[in-house]
Write a protein that holds these residues in place. Structure first.
Motif, PDB file in Angstrom:
ATOM      1  N   LEU A   1       9.694   2.499 -19.110  1.00  0.00           N
ATOM      2  CA  LEU A   1      10.813   2.449 -18.174  1.00  0.00           C
ATOM      3  C   LEU A   1      11.326   3.841 -17.846  1.00  0.00           C
ATOM      4  O   LEU A   1      11.713   4.125 -16.708  1.00  0.00           O
ATOM      5  CB  LEU A   1      11.936   1.594 -18.746  1.00  0.00           C
ATOM      6  N   ALA A   2      11.318   4.727 -18.855  1.00  0.00           N
ATOM      7  CA  ALA A   2      11.841   6.085 -18.643  1.00  0.00           C
ATOM      8  C   ALA A   2      10.934   6.936 -17.773  1.00  0.00           C
ATOM      9  O   ALA A   2      11.358   7.988 -17.291  1.00  0.00           O
ATOM     10  CB  ALA A   2      12.063   6.769 -19.992  1.00  0.00           C
ATOM     11  N   LYS A   3       9.705   6.496 -17.537  1.00  0.00           N
ATOM     12  CA  LYS A   3       8.816   7.241 -16.638  1.00  0.00           C
ATOM     13  C   LYS A   3       9.257   7.108 -15.178  1.00  0.00           C
ATOM     14  O   LYS A   3       8.782   7.848 -14.320  1.00  0.00           O
ATOM     15  CB  LYS A   3       7.369   6.753 -16.788  1.00  0.00           C
ATOM     16  N   ARG A   4      10.153   6.156 -14.922  1.00  0.00           N
ATOM     17  CA  ARG A   4      10.663   5.930 -13.560  1.00  0.00           C
ATOM     18  C   ARG A   4       9.507   5.785 -12.573  1.00  0.00           C
ATOM     19  O   ARG A   4       9.497   6.363 -11.481  1.00  0.00           O
ATOM     20  CB  ARG A   4      11.593   7.070 -13.144  1.00  0.00           C
ATOM     21  N   ALA A   5       8.532   4.989 -12.981  1.00  0.00           N
ATOM     22  CA  ALA A   5       7.307   4.833 -12.195  1.00  0.00           C
ATOM     23  C   ALA A   5       7.534   3.917 -10.995  1.00  0.00           C
ATOM     24  O   ALA A   5       8.419   3.058 -11.000  1.00  0.00           O
ATOM     25  CB  ALA A   5       6.197   4.269 -13.078  1.00  0.00           C
ATOM     26  N   ASP A   6       6.702   4.100  -9.985  1.00  0.00           N
ATOM     27  CA  ASP A   6       6.716   3.211  -8.821  1.00  0.00           C
ATOM     28  C   ASP A   6       5.920   1.943  -9.099  1.00  0.00           C
ATOM     29  O   ASP A   6       6.165   0.902  -8.483  1.00  0.00           O
ATOM     30  CB  ASP A   6       6.120   3.917  -7.604  1.00  0.00           C
ATOM     31  N   TYR A   7       4.950   2.042 -10.019  1.00  0.00           N
ATOM     32  CA  TYR A   7       4.093   0.914 -10.372  1.00  0.00           C
ATOM     33  C   TYR A   7       4.171   0.726 -11.884  1.00  0.00           C
ATOM     34  O   TYR A   7       3.748   1.594 -12.644  1.00  0.00           O
ATOM     35  CB  TYR A   7       2.647   1.156  -9.935  1.00  0.00           C
TER      36      TYR A   7
ATOM     37  N   LEU B   1      -7.743  -8.937  -3.373  1.00  0.00           N
ATOM     38  CA  LEU B   1      -6.397  -9.187  -3.860  1.00  0.00           C
ATOM     39  C   LEU B   1      -5.507  -8.030  -3.433  1.00  0.00           C
ATOM     40  O   LEU B   1      -5.859  -6.862  -3.620  1.00  0.00           O
ATOM     41  CB  LEU B   1      -6.386  -9.308  -5.385  1.00  0.00           C
ATOM     42  N   THR B   2      -4.355  -8.361  -2.843  1.00  0.00           N
ATOM     43  CA  THR B   2      -3.386  -7.355  -2.420  1.00  0.00           C
ATOM     44  C   THR B   2      -2.032  -7.668  -3.028  1.00  0.00           C
ATOM     45  O   THR B   2      -1.566  -8.808  -2.963  1.00  0.00           O
ATOM     46  CB  THR B   2      -3.260  -7.315  -0.883  1.00  0.00           C
ATOM     47  N   ILE B   3      -1.409  -6.664  -3.632  1.00  0.00           N
ATOM     48  CA  ILE B   3      -0.072  -6.793  -4.182  1.00  0.00           C
ATOM     49  C   ILE B   3       0.827  -5.845  -3.409  1.00  0.00           C
ATOM     50  O   ILE B   3       0.610  -4.631  -3.398  1.00  0.00           O
ATOM     51  CB  ILE B   3      -0.060  -6.478  -5.689  1.00  0.00           C
ATOM     52  N   GLU B   4       1.805  -6.394  -2.726  1.00  0.00           N
ATOM     53  CA  GLU B   4       2.647  -5.605  -1.844  1.00  0.00           C
ATOM     54  C   GLU B   4       3.638  -4.740  -2.623  1.00  0.00           C
ATOM     55  O   GLU B   4       4.046  -5.080  -3.737  1.00  0.00           O
ATOM     56  CB  GLU B   4       3.419  -6.521  -0.886  1.00  0.00           C
ATOM     57  N   THR B   5       4.027  -3.639  -2.022  1.00  0.00           N
ATOM     58  CA  THR B   5       5.006  -2.749  -2.623  1.00  0.00           C
ATOM     59  C   THR B   5       6.323  -3.488  -2.866  1.00  0.00           C
ATOM     60  O   THR B   5       6.820  -4.208  -1.994  1.00  0.00           O
ATOM     61  CB  THR B   5       5.264  -1.541  -1.700  1.00  0.00           C
TER      62      THR B   5
ATOM     63  N   THR C   1      -7.385   0.574  -5.017  1.00  0.00           N
ATOM     64  CA  THR C   1      -6.596   1.678  -4.479  1.00  0.00           C
ATOM     65  C   THR C   1      -5.109   1.393  -4.638  1.00  0.00           C
ATOM     66  O   THR C   1      -4.674   0.235  -4.660  1.00  0.00           O
ATOM     67  CB  THR C   1      -6.905   1.920  -2.986  1.00  0.00           C
ATOM     68  N   ILE C   2      -4.346   2.466  -4.777  1.00  0.00           N
ATOM     69  CA  ILE C   2      -2.897   2.397  -4.860  1.00  0.00           C
ATOM     70  C   ILE C   2      -2.345   3.167  -3.665  1.00  0.00           C
ATOM     71  O   ILE C   2      -2.606   4.360  -3.521  1.00  0.00           O
ATOM     72  CB  ILE C   2      -2.356   3.033  -6.155  1.00  0.00           C
ATOM     73  N   ALA C   3      -1.651   2.484  -2.790  1.00  0.00           N
ATOM     74  CA  ALA C   3      -1.127   3.098  -1.562  1.00  0.00           C
ATOM     75  C   ALA C   3      -2.253   3.797  -0.801  1.00  0.00           C
ATOM     76  O   ALA C   3      -2.063   4.880  -0.242  1.00  0.00           O
ATOM     77  CB  ALA C   3      -0.004   4.075  -1.890  1.00  0.00           C
ATOM     78  N   GLY C   4      -3.420   3.175  -0.794  1.00  0.00           N
ATOM     79  CA  GLY C   4      -4.554   3.692  -0.035  1.00  0.00           C
ATOM     80  C   GLY C   4      -5.325   4.815  -0.700  1.00  0.00           C
ATOM     81  O   GLY C   4      -6.291   5.322  -0.120  1.00  0.00           O
ATOM     82  N   LYS C   5      -4.929   5.199  -1.919  1.00  0.00           N
ATOM     83  CA  LYS C   5      -5.600   6.308  -2.610  1.00  0.00           C
ATOM     84  C   LYS C   5      -6.227   5.824  -3.908  1.00  0.00           C
ATOM     85  O   LYS C   5      -5.799   4.816  -4.479  1.00  0.00           O
ATOM     86  CB  LYS C   5      -4.583   7.421  -2.922  1.00  0.00           C
TER      87      LYS C   5
ATOM     88  N   LEU D   1      15.390  -1.270 -13.452  1.00  0.00           N
ATOM     89  CA  LEU D   1      14.617  -1.078 -12.223  1.00  0.00           C
ATOM     90  C   LEU D   1      15.508  -0.591 -11.086  1.00  0.00           C
ATOM     91  O   LEU D   1      16.663  -0.968 -10.972  1.00  0.00           O
ATOM     92  CB  LEU D   1      13.950  -2.395 -11.820  1.00  0.00           C
ATOM     93  N   ARG D   2      14.929   0.251 -10.246  1.00  0.00           N
ATOM     94  CA  ARG D   2      15.653   0.723  -9.065  1.00  0.00           C
ATOM     95  C   ARG D   2      15.708  -0.351  -7.986  1.00  0.00           C
ATOM     96  O   ARG D   2      16.622  -0.397  -7.179  1.00  0.00           O
ATOM     97  CB  ARG D   2      14.970   1.969  -8.482  1.00  0.00           C
ATOM     98  N   GLY D   3      14.660  -1.182  -7.929  1.00  0.00           N
ATOM     99  CA  GLY D   3      14.603  -2.247  -6.934  1.00  0.00           C
ATOM    100  C   GLY D   3      13.440  -2.139  -5.982  1.00  0.00           C
ATOM    101  O   GLY D   3      13.129  -3.091  -5.264  1.00  0.00           O
ATOM    102  N   ASP D   4      12.757  -0.970  -5.986  1.00  0.00           N
ATOM    103  CA  ASP D   4      11.628  -0.811  -5.081  1.00  0.00           C
ATOM    104  C   ASP D   4      10.299  -0.666  -5.837  1.00  0.00           C
ATOM    105  O   ASP D   4       9.267  -0.393  -5.235  1.00  0.00           O
ATOM    106  CB  ASP D   4      11.833   0.404  -4.172  1.00  0.00           C
ATOM    107  N   GLU D   5      10.333  -0.868  -7.160  1.00  0.00           N
ATOM    108  CA  GLU D   5       9.100  -0.767  -7.935  1.00  0.00           C
ATOM    109  C   GLU D   5       8.198  -1.988  -7.721  1.00  0.00           C
ATOM    110  O   GLU D   5       8.672  -3.088  -7.416  1.00  0.00           O
ATOM    111  CB  GLU D   5       9.395  -0.665  -9.440  1.00  0.00           C
ATOM    112  N   THR D   6       6.910  -1.774  -7.907  1.00  0.00           N
ATOM    113  CA  THR D   6       5.953  -2.867  -7.975  1.00  0.00           C
ATOM    114  C   THR D   6       5.700  -3.133  -9.454  1.00  0.00           C
ATOM    115  O   THR D   6       5.304  -2.234 -10.191  1.00  0.00           O
ATOM    116  CB  THR D   6       4.633  -2.488  -7.275  1.00  0.00           C
ATOM    117  N   VAL D   7       5.958  -4.373  -9.881  1.00  0.00           N
ATOM    118  CA  VAL D   7       5.886  -4.697 -11.309  1.00  0.00           C
ATOM    119  C   VAL D   7       4.885  -5.825 -11.530  1.00  0.00           C
ATOM    120  O   VAL D   7       4.954  -6.865 -10.870  1.00  0.00           O
ATOM    121  CB  VAL D   7       7.266  -5.125 -11.850  1.00  0.00           C
TER     122      VAL D   7
END
Length: 234
Positions: free
Chosen positions: A139-145, A23-27, A60-64, A171-177
């Protein structure tokens, strides 16, 4: 992106399980994790967060490895991660010490929007107030995921819509949710993709654009997933 390969997750004291071959979830995707209670939704999100060991496979997240990306992730769950004797203000200070991206002014704004008592012990909060606090902190963590486990349980339809609007506006618009829920009506016009789980297996994985082209709804997908499961069982 989030990648799962040959993931096998089980609990020795319960029937909960998860098996995902690939399973892959795109950024940047907003994905609904759908299914009935006990279908594996929470297990999937906890596995992605690195909570508990896998029997096999890797995530993995972004390969890590997940633990190397933890500061880029936020998990919003009914169980909560707060200290019950602390106040919302103290909880914010605690999070700011561990998450470099934590946005305290935005956190304060969210607490105000949700009308939460900022100087009262969290243990005295209602179930709904605790979930609002978790939403604010996540939301205040401003996380990417951003992973959300049943964030609308216990809310009436108007409160769910308000919470969803608040989420999207923050959301900023580039998060993965990833939003796990069995309430599909509110999120159909928000998500890009739906993954339907049943008994720990992926029964459907569709994009909303494809559904619309086919003239189908998320309800149709859920029904088809159940029917395929009955056919598989037979």
């Amino acid at each position: 992106m989030i990648e799962l390969k040959y993931v096998d997750k089980r609990y020795p004291t319960s029937n909960a399980l998860l098996y995902i071959n690939s399973l892959t979830i795109e950024t940047g995707e907003i994905v609904g994790i759908l299914g009935e209670n006990g279908s594996g939704k929470t297990t999937l999100l906890k596995s992605i967060m690195g909570l508990g060991e896998l029997q096999s496979g890797e995530i993995t997240i972004a390969g890590k490895p997940v633990l190397d990306q933890y500061e880029r992730m936020a998990f919003i769950t009914e169980e909560g991660s707060f200290l019950p004797n602390s106040t919302p203000l103290e909880y914010g200070e605690f999070l700011a010490a561990f998450f470099p991206r934590f946005d305290q002014p935005y956190y304060a704004e969210l607490l105000q929007r949700y009308e939460l008592p900022i100087r009262r012990a969290i243990r005295t909060f209602s179930k709904g107030q605790k979930m609002k606090l978790e939403m604010s902190a996540g939301l205040a963590k401003r996380a990417d995921y951003l992973l959300m486990d049943e964030p609308f349980v216990g809310k009436d339809v108007f409160a769910r819509r308000d919470s969803l609007k608040l989420l999207m506006s923050g959301l900023r618009g580039d998060e993965t949710v990833l939003i796990s829920t069995h309430l599909i009506d509110e999120i159909e016009n928000v998500i890009d993709r739906a993954i339907v789980l049943h008994q720990g297996l992926v029964r459907a994985d569709v994009t909303i654009d494809d559904l619309r082209e086919e003239g189908k709804s998320l309800t149709d997908v859920m029904l088809e997933a159940r029917q395929s499961n009955r056919h598989y069982a037979d």
